[in-house]
Design an enzyme around this catalytic site. Structure first.
Site, PDB file in Angstrom:
ATOM      1  N   GLY A 296       0.803  -1.218   0.000  1.00 52.65           N
ATOM      2  CA  GLY A 296       0.000   0.000   0.000  1.00 52.65           C
ATOM      3  C   GLY A 296       0.834   1.264   0.000  1.00 52.65           C
ATOM      4  N   TYR A 297       0.145   2.381   0.088  1.00 55.46           N
ATOM      5  CA  TYR A 297       0.777   3.708  -0.027  1.00 55.46           C
ATOM      6  C   TYR A 297       1.839   3.923   1.053  1.00 55.46           C
ATOM      7  CZ  TYR A 297       1.152   8.766  -0.589  1.00 55.46           C
ATOM      8  OH  TYR A 297       1.625  10.027  -0.800  1.00 55.46           O
TER       9      TYR A 297
ATOM     10  N   HIS B 130     -12.311  16.022   7.482  1.00 56.85           N
ATOM     11  CA  HIS B 130     -10.918  15.935   7.925  1.00 56.85           C
ATOM     12  C   HIS B 130     -10.162  17.231   7.632  1.00 56.85           C
ATOM     13  CE1 HIS B 130     -10.916  11.215   7.939  1.00 56.85           C
ATOM     14  NE2 HIS B 130     -11.871  11.740   8.669  1.00 56.85           N
TER      15      HIS B 130
ATOM     16  N   ARG C 273      -0.976 -11.879   0.713  1.00 57.66           N
ATOM     17  CA  ARG C 273      -2.329 -12.398   0.861  1.00 57.66           C
ATOM     18  C   ARG C 273      -2.849 -12.976  -0.458  1.00 57.66           C
ATOM     19  NH1 ARG C 273      -5.833  -7.796   3.230  1.00 57.66           N
ATOM     20  NH2 ARG C 273      -4.281  -6.299   2.546  1.00 57.66           N
TER      21      ARG C 273
ATOM     22  N   LYS D   2     -10.517   3.564  14.638  1.00 62.58           N
ATOM     23  CA  LYS D   2      -9.149   3.457  15.156  1.00 62.58           C
ATOM     24  C   LYS D   2      -9.153   3.307  16.680  1.00 62.58           C
ATOM     25  CE  LYS D   2      -6.690   5.740  11.369  1.00 62.58           C
ATOM     26  NZ  LYS D   2      -5.929   6.917  10.916  1.00 62.58           N
TER      27      LYS D   2
END
Length: 312
Positions: free
Chosen positions: A13-14, A270, A35, A138
């Protein structure tokens, strides 16, 4: 004592690919979860094979096969999860609960880094809908970690340069404007902007550092705590041209949510917390945290006036 062995979950990922690179660069035996869900995604597979060439170990494991996660975790000392929590890519925060369960079952992990890297969710209890889901989820993961008594480090408190610097923090684009720029409020809220490779470097440095055990690592590198106006000023100096500044009030900015899709509404929320409230910098770091650039002054972090040069 040799360097801790690290498992990166979400390694293609990033942020994940940067964490893998930094872990290898700092000499940690580095494992990357491979995976089966990768399917026909050739880009991800080739990235994994490139990691293998650089010395990483690929470990097969799936979130739909609990024992495979336990087996992968047992190979290492530290687990770093970098699964995406942004809605315009993919949003997998709660999938980490399976990983927490596997870490508890394995019983050997001396540090877990859940997927964080943004605003500190512990300070976002007041966050706006629908964007607050990121912080709420989170916090669910944090509670599971602490209930399971898993040693942790939370890494948060920076905006990514790729999404906030190169575009002068404009929504809906990754490129800098050359004619006019939208300024949020008075443009004077302090925002921490850090290059993603530097975030990865700092993160890996904490792995064997007792000062960061069961603490939050924040980013406040002094020269990268900037206002939006300072960032725009850097860009204007680089291109030798003044842009037209268009100010958007708090009310108008929030009203822009109407008619947006879900991911857009999350983004507006955000941005509101970052640029109108100054949520990355409007608090003192207490005993619960440490600041990365103070702990590791040897890291030559990239300054944003340097970062912007490639865009000019």
């Amino acid at each position: 004592m040799g360097k801790s062995k690290v498992l990166v979950v979400g390694g293609t990922g990033y942020m994940g690919r940067r964490i893998v690179k930094a872990s290898l660069a700092q000499g940690h035996p580095t494992y990357v979860l491979q995976r089966p869900e990768i399917g026909l995604d050739i880009d991800k597979l080739q990235m994994l094979l490139a990691f293998k060439k650089q010395g990483a170990h690929l470990v097969e494991g799936s979130f739909s096969d609990f024992q495979s996660l336990v087996d992968a975790v047992k190979l290492v000392d530290v687990v770093i999860c970098t699964m995406s929590g942004v809605h315009f890519r993919s949003h997998n925060i709660l999938l980490q609960l399976k990983l927490v369960k596997a870490i508890k079952e394995a019983g050997n992990i001396k540090r877990f880094f859940p997927s964080e890297f943004g605003l500190d969710p512990a300070r976002m209890g007041h966050a706006l809908e629908p964007g607050r889901v990121t912080f709420d989820e989170k916090m669910v993961v944090r509670k599971a970690i602490q209930d399971a008594k898993i040693p942790f480090t939370y890494v948060c408190g920076a905006s990514f340069a790729g999404y906030f610097a190169g575009n002068l923090s404009q929504m809906g684009t990754l490129l800098p404007p050359r004619e006019k720029v939208l300024i949020y409020g008075d443009g004077n809220s302090k925002v921490t902007i850090v290059d993603e490779d530097d975030i990865a470097t700092y993160t890996i440095k904490t792995i064997d550092d007792p000062r960061t055990l069961n603490k939050t690592l924040y980013f406040r590198p002094p020269e990268n705590v900037l206002t939006q106006k300072q960032l725009v000023d850097m860009w204007e100096n680089l291109i030798g041209k003044k842009l037209e500044h268009i100010t958007i009030s708090q009310q108008d900015f929030l009203a822009s949510m109407k008619g947006m899709d879900y991911a857009g509404q999350v983004g507006v929320g955000h941005f509101y917390h970052i640029f109108y409230e100054g949520a990355l910098t409007n608090f003192e770091i207490g005993k619960e945290g440490e600041e990365a650039s103070k702990l590791y002054p040897e890291v030559k972090y990239i300054r944003m006036n340097e970062y912007l040069k490639i865009y000019a």
